[in-house]
Scaffold this motif. Sequence first.
Motif: not given
Length: 82
Positions: A11-15, A17-18, A40
């Motif tokens: 889920n590194s894409s979520e990070i 994005s943040i 996390r």
Amino acid sequence: MNEKINEVFLNSSEISSIVNLLDKLSSNRDSFAYGIFIGRLYNSFYYQCRRILKRNPTEEEFSEFVEMLKSREKEFLKLVFP
């Protein structure tokens, strides 16, 4: 914890994005992203202990957690500093 580490990698894409959205907070984007990864994982570690063991982690368990992070440090760095 290894499962959680792999989940964070997936889920590194979520990070990303943040980090991209909070440009004022992330003046040092790499350190900010690395902090989110570790945050996390620490949160997962702490709440797994609370939920499963019904207590706070011991110093020994925390040391094991830190050693696990250290053993996979190069993987984190590859994600943050591609």
